[in-house]
Design a protein around this motif. Structure first.
Motif, mmCIF file in Angstrom:
data_model
loop_
_atom_site.group_PDB
_atom_site.id
_atom_site.type_symbol
_atom_site.label_atom_id
_atom_site.label_comp_id
_atom_site.label_asym_id
_atom_site.label_seq_id
_atom_site.Cartn_x
_atom_site.Cartn_y
_atom_site.Cartn_z
ATOM 1 N N GLY A 220 -11.125 2.316 4.610
ATOM 2 C CA GLY A 220 -9.730 2.693 4.783
ATOM 3 C C GLY A 220 -9.260 2.546 6.217
ATOM 4 N N SER A 221 -10.182 2.732 7.168
ATOM 5 C CA SER A 221 -9.799 2.653 8.585
ATOM 6 C C SER A 221 -9.713 1.225 9.098
ATOM 7 C CB SER A 221 -10.795 3.447 9.444
ATOM 8 O OG SER A 221 -12.078 2.827 9.427
ATOM 9 N N ILE A 222 -10.344 0.254 8.406
ATOM 10 C CA ILE A 222 -10.329 -1.130 8.899
ATOM 11 C C ILE A 222 -9.619 -2.098 7.961
ATOM 12 C CG2 ILE A 222 -12.527 -0.762 10.101
ATOM 13 C CD1 ILE A 222 -13.770 -2.665 7.945
ATOM 14 N N GLN A 223 -9.205 -1.633 6.773
ATOM 15 C CA GLN A 223 -8.663 -2.565 5.787
ATOM 16 C C GLN A 223 -7.396 -3.273 6.272
ATOM 17 O OE1 GLN A 223 -7.719 -0.457 2.181
ATOM 18 N NE2 GLN A 223 -6.330 0.981 3.178
ATOM 19 N N ASP A 224 -6.594 -2.606 7.079
ATOM 20 C CA ASP A 224 -5.359 -3.232 7.575
ATOM 21 C C ASP A 224 -5.648 -4.424 8.474
ATOM 22 O OD1 ASP A 224 -3.892 -1.383 6.187
ATOM 23 O OD2 ASP A 224 -3.617 -0.040 7.905
ATOM 24 N N PHE A 225 -6.840 -4.439 9.090
ATOM 25 C CA PHE A 225 -7.206 -5.556 9.963
ATOM 26 C C PHE A 225 -7.910 -6.670 9.192
ATOM 27 C CE2 PHE A 225 -7.228 -1.685 12.535
ATOM 28 C CZ PHE A 225 -6.341 -2.033 13.542
ATOM 29 N N VAL A 226 -8.608 -6.300 8.115
ATOM 30 C CA VAL A 226 -9.437 -7.260 7.386
ATOM 31 C C VAL A 226 -8.694 -7.929 6.240
ATOM 32 C CG1 VAL A 226 -11.545 -7.548 6.031
ATOM 33 C CG2 VAL A 226 -11.523 -5.978 7.991
ATOM 34 N N PRO A 228 -5.622 -8.982 5.593
ATOM 35 C CA PRO A 228 -4.725 -10.138 5.764
ATOM 36 C C PRO A 228 -5.401 -11.499 5.680
ATOM 37 C CG PRO A 228 -4.137 -8.424 7.326
ATOM 38 C CD PRO A 228 -5.416 -7.985 6.663
ATOM 39 N N ILE A 229 -6.724 -11.572 5.854
ATOM 40 C CA ILE A 229 -7.400 -12.876 5.774
ATOM 41 C C ILE A 229 -7.610 -13.312 4.328
ATOM 42 C CG2 ILE A 229 -8.572 -12.415 7.966
ATOM 43 C CD1 ILE A 229 -11.151 -11.977 6.410
ATOM 44 N N PHE A 230 -7.391 -12.409 3.352
ATOM 45 C CA PHE A 230 -7.567 -12.726 1.942
ATOM 46 C C PHE A 230 -6.226 -13.052 1.293
ATOM 47 C CE2 PHE A 230 -11.153 -9.905 2.937
ATOM 48 C CZ PHE A 230 -12.218 -10.649 2.430
ATOM 49 N N PRO A 231 -6.245 -13.789 0.178
ATOM 50 C CA PRO A 231 -5.001 -14.009 -0.585
ATOM 51 C C PRO A 231 -4.428 -12.683 -1.077
ATOM 52 C CG PRO A 231 -6.749 -15.509 -1.297
ATOM 53 C CD PRO A 231 -7.390 -14.520 -0.376
ATOM 54 N N GLU A 232 -3.117 -12.663 -1.328
ATOM 55 C CA GLU A 232 -2.448 -11.415 -1.691
ATOM 56 C C GLU A 232 -3.014 -10.804 -2.970
ATOM 57 O OE1 GLU A 232 1.741 -11.691 -1.846
ATOM 58 O OE2 GLU A 232 1.957 -12.351 0.239
ATOM 59 N N SER A 233 -3.390 -11.648 -3.933
ATOM 60 C CA SER A 233 -3.941 -11.133 -5.191
ATOM 61 C C SER A 233 -5.234 -10.360 -4.956
ATOM 62 C CB SER A 233 -4.197 -12.285 -6.161
ATOM 63 O OG SER A 233 -5.072 -13.234 -5.571
ATOM 64 N N ILE A 234 -6.053 -10.851 -4.025
ATOM 65 C CA ILE A 234 -7.317 -10.174 -3.711
ATOM 66 C C ILE A 234 -7.046 -8.934 -2.861
ATOM 67 C CG2 ILE A 234 -9.536 -10.419 -2.523
ATOM 68 C CD1 ILE A 234 -9.548 -13.332 -3.276
ATOM 69 N N GLN A 235 -6.039 -9.006 -1.991
ATOM 70 C CA GLN A 235 -5.709 -7.860 -1.146
ATOM 71 C C GLN A 235 -5.399 -6.621 -1.971
ATOM 72 O OE1 GLN A 235 -2.810 -8.430 2.004
ATOM 73 N NE2 GLN A 235 -3.373 -10.582 2.240
ATOM 74 N N GLU A 236 -4.647 -6.807 -3.039
ATOM 75 C CA GLU A 236 -4.250 -5.676 -3.867
ATOM 76 C C GLU A 236 -5.448 -5.008 -4.526
ATOM 77 O OE1 GLU A 236 -1.336 -4.202 -4.102
ATOM 78 O OE2 GLU A 236 -0.654 -5.607 -2.559
ATOM 79 N N SER A 237 -6.432 -5.821 -4.942
ATOM 80 C CA SER A 237 -7.605 -5.260 -5.621
ATOM 81 C C SER A 237 -8.549 -4.559 -4.659
ATOM 82 C CB SER A 237 -8.362 -6.367 -6.371
ATOM 83 O OG SER A 237 -8.798 -7.370 -5.468
ATOM 84 N N LEU A 238 -8.528 -4.983 -3.381
ATOM 85 C CA LEU A 238 -9.429 -4.384 -2.392
ATOM 86 C C LEU A 238 -8.804 -3.215 -1.646
ATOM 87 C CD1 LEU A 238 -11.071 -7.560 -0.754
ATOM 88 C CD2 LEU A 238 -12.059 -6.038 -2.469
ATOM 89 N N LYS A 239 -7.487 -3.119 -1.707
ATOM 90 C CA LYS A 239 -6.800 -2.082 -0.935
ATOM 91 C C LYS A 239 -6.992 -0.721 -1.581
ATOM 92 C CE LYS A 239 -2.359 -1.195 1.313
ATOM 93 N NZ LYS A 239 -2.901 -1.361 2.668
ATOM 94 N N ILE A 240 -7.277 0.284 -0.755
ATOM 95 C CA ILE A 240 -7.378 1.655 -1.239
ATOM 96 C C ILE A 240 -6.309 2.493 -0.545
ATOM 97 C CG2 ILE A 240 -9.863 1.484 -1.661
ATOM 98 C CD1 ILE A 240 -10.316 3.066 0.900
#
Length: 393
Positions: A220-226, A228-240
């Motif tokens: 949760g503390s680093i996801q905002d930095f990491v 953006p390098i993934f496609p948006e579809s993957i970002q949504e599944s990895l975001k908490i």
């Protein structure tokens, strides 16, 4: 070779002196009433002096006897790890629910520190006799490595369950795989085994609520930095859902930022005053960065870089495969330990409570690493493997 031999001892000596100075500085905050700052100074100075004595003593011992001592340490440390959960509370030091230290003669001993070093000697002995450079299939390599992997799983799996010390288990696992690669196992096969080990590690974390919570806090503390390098579809599944930065990590980063380039000055750090409760052990690099700045931290990092490079350089000159693998194993062990601690305090990886060799407060880490250094230097002094190698410097 003599230059390399002396360089290793000189770097270790400088790190020990840095440890004494900064443990004294960090000790001016009374950690829960454990000791006065002069108590920390006395203890760490004693540990360093005994460490230097160990290094000199081992250079008077033959190579064969050095390894015998390591095997004896392996037996004793394994035995200590297995009986530790059953010892009475008067003989065990418990911190944050973890029983990792045995109280002996007024000092606390962590068996895992000695187990880690002696297990490297066991791996060097085993791999030097079982593995060569011939090409093998994955199944053939797996059969060769299966006994040592099984022994590792039994010993360190038990240590993880009873002592909740994942950091030391990870360091030893990485060291074990790189030693196998150096012994002759194909990189592709090591890579497959390493992926399997990561899968097992993630499973263990997922089934441990406390570690899962810490892992999610870290992500949760680093996801905002990491992300953006993934496609948006993957970002949504990895975001908490956003979670607050872990308390200790937050203060660690603030301490490093507060140090800026040149630091606040020796003894003038403020985050040691109750914000970083383990600043003399797990977060000593954060405390150093605050007091002597990024340049001071860089100096310490360069010392470790030179130490690791010098230990690995010794392996090049080895005629005995066992000695070669021991050098590789210990060099990798120092490197992984330092990188894990550094990555943890800046939130690059999840934080692990792991001591920085020769720098963090504590006798077990200091003495165990002094034994390893003493044996490395003994090998060169007593086996004659450095003949005519001075000209290669």
């Amino acid at each position: 070779m003599i230059k390399t031999h002396l360089r290793i001892f000189e770097i270790v000596l400088i790190l020990m002196m840095c440890s004494i100075v900064f443990v004294f500085s960090m000790g001016f905050f009374n950690y829960g009433g454990q000791k006065s700052p002069y108590g920390f100074l006395f203890s760490q100075t004693l540990f360093a002096l005994v460490g230097v004595l160990i290094i000199f003593t081992f250079q008077l011992i033959s190579e064969k006897n050095c390894y015998r001592i390591l095997y004896a340490i392996l037996f004793c440390s394994v035995l200590a790890c297995f009986i530790l959960p059953f010892l009475p509370s008067s003989l065990v030091v418990e911190t944050k629910g973890a029983r990792r230290w045995i109280r002996l003669f007024g000092f606390s001993i962590a068996p895992l520190e000695f187990l880690k070093i002696s297990f490297i000697a066991f791996l060097a002995f085993t791999y030097s006799r079982k593995i060569d450079k011939s090409k093998r299939t994955f199944i053939q390599d797996l059969k060769l490595l299966a006994p040592t992997i099984a022994i590792y799983c039994v010993i360190f799996g038990y240590a993880y369950i009873t002592q909740n010390d994942l950091g030391q288990c990870v360091v030893t696992a990485v060291t074990m795989f790189i030693m196998a690669l150096s012994a002759g196992v194909r990189f592709k096969n090591i890579f497959y085994l390493f992926l399997a080990a990561i899968a097992v590690g993630i499973s263990l974390i997922a089934y441990n609520p406390r570690r899962l919570e810490r892992g999610l806090e870290w992500w949760g503390s680093i996801q905002d930095f990491v992300l953006p390098i993934f496609p948006e579809s993957i970002q949504e599944s990895l975001k908490i859902a956003h979670s607050s930065e872990p308390y200790q990590i937050s203060h660690s980063l603030n301490a490093i930022t507060n140090g800026d380039l040149l630091g606040q000055g020796f003894g003038l750090g403020v985050f040691k005053l109750g914000f970083l409760s383990e600043v003399h052990t797990d977060f000593i690099l954060s405390g150093i960065a605050e007091e002597i700045g990024f340049l001071g931290f860089l100096f310490v990092a360069l010392l470790f870089g030179f130490l690791i490079a010098s230990v690995l350089k010794l392996s090049i000159y080895m005629k005995s495969k066992q000695n070669y693998l021991f050098c590789i194993g210990y060099g990798v062990c120092i490197m992984v330990t330092f990188l894990m601690n550094t990555g943890g305090i800046i939130s690059l990886i999840p934080l692990k409570g792991i001591a920085v060799p020769f720098l963090s407060y504590g006798g077990s880490s200091m003495l165990a690493n002094s034994i390893a250094i003493g044996i490395l230097l003994s090998i060169f002094k007593n086996t004659g493997e450095n003949i005519n190698l001075e000209n290669k410097e």
